[in-house]
Write a protein that holds these residues in place. Structure first.
Motif, PDB file in Angstrom:
ATOM      1  N   PHE A 158     -69.620  -0.620  41.992  1.00  0.00           N
ATOM      2  CA  PHE A 158     -70.022  -0.628  40.583  1.00  0.00           C
ATOM      3  C   PHE A 158     -69.187   0.318  39.726  1.00  0.00           C
ATOM      4  N   THR A 159     -68.068   0.809  40.230  1.00  0.00           N
ATOM      5  CA  THR A 159     -67.177   1.639  39.413  1.00  0.00           C
ATOM      6  C   THR A 159     -65.789   1.000  39.363  1.00  0.00           C
ATOM      7  N   PHE A 160     -65.128   1.173  38.220  1.00  0.00           N
ATOM      8  CA  PHE A 160     -63.814   0.577  37.994  1.00  0.00           C
ATOM      9  C   PHE A 160     -62.931   1.600  37.296  1.00  0.00           C
ATOM     10  N   LEU A 161     -61.735   1.841  37.844  1.00  0.00           N
ATOM     11  CA  LEU A 161     -60.792   2.769  37.219  1.00  0.00           C
ATOM     12  C   LEU A 161     -60.035   2.031  36.126  1.00  0.00           C
ATOM     13  N   ALA A 162     -60.413   2.301  34.883  1.00  0.00           N
ATOM     14  CA  ALA A 162     -59.780   1.624  33.757  1.00  0.00           C
ATOM     15  C   ALA A 162     -58.378   2.146  33.505  1.00  0.00           C
ATOM     16  N   GLN A 163     -58.177   3.477  33.619  1.00  0.00           N
ATOM     17  CA  GLN A 163     -56.864   4.047  33.326  1.00  0.00           C
ATOM     18  C   GLN A 163     -56.815   5.498  33.792  1.00  0.00           C
ATOM     19  N   HIS A 164     -55.608   5.955  34.089  1.00  0.00           N
ATOM     20  CA  HIS A 164     -55.351   7.378  34.351  1.00  0.00           C
ATOM     21  C   HIS A 164     -54.379   7.841  33.275  1.00  0.00           C
ATOM     22  N   CYS A 165     -54.843   8.700  32.371  1.00  0.00           N
ATOM     23  CA  CYS A 165     -54.035   9.166  31.243  1.00  0.00           C
ATOM     24  C   CYS A 165     -53.763  10.651  31.379  1.00  0.00           C
ATOM     25  N   GLN A 166     -52.543  11.057  31.018  1.00  0.00           N
ATOM     26  CA  GLN A 166     -52.177  12.454  31.118  1.00  0.00           C
ATOM     27  C   GLN A 166     -52.618  13.264  29.898  1.00  0.00           C
ATOM     28  N   SER A 167     -52.883  12.611  28.782  1.00  0.00           N
ATOM     29  CA  SER A 167     -53.251  13.334  27.571  1.00  0.00           C
ATOM     30  C   SER A 167     -54.396  12.625  26.858  1.00  0.00           C
ATOM     31  N   PHE A 168     -55.072  13.398  25.998  1.00  0.00           N
ATOM     32  CA  PHE A 168     -56.173  12.828  25.225  1.00  0.00           C
ATOM     33  C   PHE A 168     -55.663  11.758  24.261  1.00  0.00           C
ATOM     34  N   ASP A 169     -54.481  11.981  23.677  1.00  0.00           N
ATOM     35  CA  ASP A 169     -53.910  10.999  22.753  1.00  0.00           C
ATOM     36  C   ASP A 169     -53.673   9.666  23.454  1.00  0.00           C
ATOM     37  N   ALA A 170     -53.180   9.729  24.698  1.00  0.00           N
ATOM     38  CA  ALA A 170     -52.942   8.499  25.459  1.00  0.00           C
ATOM     39  C   ALA A 170     -54.245   7.807  25.817  1.00  0.00           C
ATOM     40  N   ALA A 171     -55.318   8.582  25.954  1.00  0.00           N
ATOM     41  CA  ALA A 171     -56.609   8.006  26.336  1.00  0.00           C
ATOM     42  C   ALA A 171     -57.365   7.395  25.165  1.00  0.00           C
ATOM     43  N   MET A 172     -57.045   7.803  23.934  1.00  0.00           N
ATOM     44  CA  MET A 172     -57.827   7.375  22.779  1.00  0.00           C
ATOM     45  C   MET A 172     -57.912   5.855  22.597  1.00  0.00           C
ATOM     46  N   PRO A 173     -56.829   5.082  22.819  1.00  0.00           N
ATOM     47  CA  PRO A 173     -56.982   3.621  22.672  1.00  0.00           C
ATOM     48  C   PRO A 173     -58.061   3.039  23.570  1.00  0.00           C
ATOM     49  N   PHE A 174     -58.290   3.653  24.740  1.00  0.00           N
ATOM     50  CA  PHE A 174     -59.333   3.172  25.641  1.00  0.00           C
ATOM     51  C   PHE A 174     -60.698   3.705  25.231  1.00  0.00           C
ATOM     52  N   LEU A 175     -60.750   4.960  24.780  1.00  0.00           N
ATOM     53  CA  LEU A 175     -62.025   5.544  24.364  1.00  0.00           C
ATOM     54  C   LEU A 175     -62.552   4.866  23.105  1.00  0.00           C
ATOM     55  N   ASP A 176     -61.658   4.444  22.236  1.00  0.00           N
ATOM     56  CA  ASP A 176     -62.072   3.797  20.986  1.00  0.00           C
ATOM     57  C   ASP A 176     -62.680   2.421  21.196  1.00  0.00           C
ATOM     58  N   THR A 177     -62.503   1.841  22.377  1.00  0.00           N
ATOM     59  CA  THR A 177     -63.042   0.507  22.624  1.00  0.00           C
ATOM     60  C   THR A 177     -64.538   0.515  22.911  1.00  0.00           C
ATOM     61  N   ALA A 178     -65.113   1.708  23.065  1.00  0.00           N
ATOM     62  CA  ALA A 178     -66.550   1.843  23.388  1.00  0.00           C
ATOM     63  C   ALA A 178     -66.891   1.195  24.715  1.00  0.00           C
ATOM     64  N   THR A 179     -65.986   1.270  25.682  1.00  0.00           N
ATOM     65  CA  THR A 179     -66.243   0.669  26.994  1.00  0.00           C
ATOM     66  C   THR A 179     -66.114   1.657  28.146  1.00  0.00           C
ATOM     67  N   ILE A 180     -65.733   2.906  27.874  1.00  0.00           N
ATOM     68  CA  ILE A 180     -65.586   3.891  28.937  1.00  0.00           C
ATOM     69  C   ILE A 180     -66.913   4.616  29.135  1.00  0.00           C
ATOM     70  N   HIS A 181     -67.403   4.613  30.367  1.00  0.00           N
ATOM     71  CA  HIS A 181     -68.663   5.285  30.667  1.00  0.00           C
ATOM     72  C   HIS A 181     -68.442   6.720  31.143  1.00  0.00           C
ATOM     73  N   LEU A 182     -67.460   6.920  32.037  1.00  0.00           N
ATOM     74  CA  LEU A 182     -67.256   8.230  32.660  1.00  0.00           C
ATOM     75  C   LEU A 182     -65.811   8.674  32.510  1.00  0.00           C
ATOM     76  N   ILE A 183     -65.629   9.966  32.184  1.00  0.00           N
ATOM     77  CA  ILE A 183     -64.301  10.580  32.193  1.00  0.00           C
ATOM     78  C   ILE A 183     -64.285  11.646  33.281  1.00  0.00           C
ATOM     79  N   PHE A 184     -63.308  11.543  34.187  1.00  0.00           N
ATOM     80  CA  PHE A 184     -63.071  12.598  35.167  1.00  0.00           C
ATOM     81  C   PHE A 184     -61.929  13.447  34.615  1.00  0.00           C
ATOM     82  N   ALA A 185     -62.268  14.628  34.125  1.00  0.00           N
ATOM     83  CA  ALA A 185     -61.313  15.464  33.407  1.00  0.00           C
ATOM     84  C   ALA A 185     -60.703  16.489  34.351  1.00  0.00           C
ATOM     85  N   GLY A 186     -59.414  16.319  34.624  1.00  0.00           N
ATOM     86  CA  GLY A 186     -58.701  17.244  35.487  1.00  0.00           C
ATOM     87  C   GLY A 186     -57.956  18.286  34.692  1.00  0.00           C
ATOM     88  N   ALA A 187     -56.770  18.641  35.168  1.00  0.00           N
ATOM     89  CA  ALA A 187     -55.976  19.682  34.522  1.00  0.00           C
ATOM     90  C   ALA A 187     -54.930  19.060  33.619  1.00  0.00           C
TER      91      ALA A 187
END
Length: 231
Positions: A27-56
């Protein structure tokens, strides 16, 4: 319901199996691995991301020899209609190495139940079964269930539906942002496919009907796992 996950930043030591844990859970799907918040925003803006695993964040030259990060945060997102921002973090937990699959499963299963059973943290379902796309001087209505695959051409993109081919000059990133992340995947530089339309999956290609579509070598392991849990 599928929990769409996004990894942000570098994966710290002790969490090297995180991607495999996400892919191995039904029941989990890796939508994307982004190195920066700016790169992640197109995915976050879609209102479809449930969980963010925030690394370094990517290391800076002056921090290359400092102590390595030993924890990782997991953020649960919510997309309320009355929020002035596209999303907000409604829950956060800190993970410590070494993360086992049992600990990972217990964590995401608990989040799954919260999101699926309690209304306040549920990401709103799509209100329509389609999206609109600009084609020259008019707009076309594309039903998600009818979209079989996308083909990137030299100066445009072809959307192959059940009944027609539709050409657009919209950017691929924009189109991908309109699609349910758990149902479509960028399998090759020139192709995005809908999992429900795949008829046959081979070692380096797949078939949608009689159409042979190449699959990039680095994508093959992930598409095999996604293909097995497409229903």
């Amino acid at each position: 319901m599928m929990l769409n996950c996004l990894i942000l930043g570098d994966i710290p030591n002790g969490f090297q199996n995180l991607k495999r844990f996400i892919n191995d859970t039904s029941f989990t799907f890796l939508a994307q691995h982004c190195q920066s918040f700016d790169a992640a925003m197109p995915f976050l803006d879609t209102a479809t991301i449930h969980l963010i695993f925030a690394g370094a964040p990517p290391p800076q030259p002056e921090t290359l020899f400092t102590e390595e990060q030993t924890s990782m945060s997991v953020l649960v997102l919510s997309y309320p209609d009355n929020n002035p921002y596209p999303f907000y973090v409604c829950h956060e937990e800190v993970l410590f190495p070494h993360l086992t699959y049992e600990a990972f499963y217990n964590l995401v299963y608990r989040f799954y139940n919260i999101i699926n059973m309690e209304g306040q943290q549920t990401i709103p379902p799509r209100t329509t079964d389609h999206f609109m796309i600009r084609c020259e001087n008019h707009y076309e209505k594309i039903k998600y269930e009818d979209l079989r695959y996308l083909e990137v051409m030299d100066d445009h993109i072809l959307l192959h539906t059940k009944d027609q081919k539709i050409a657009t000059r919209e950017k691929l990133d924009w189109i991908m942002a309109q699609l349910p992340l758990s149902e479509f995947m960028h399998v090759h530089r020139w192709y995005v496919v809908g999992f429900h339309h795949i008829d046959q999956l081979e070692e380096d290609h797949l078939y949608i009907g009689s159409i042979r579509i190449p699959v990039s070598r680095n994508i093959q392991p992930e598409i095999e796992k996604r293909y097995k849990k497409r229903w």
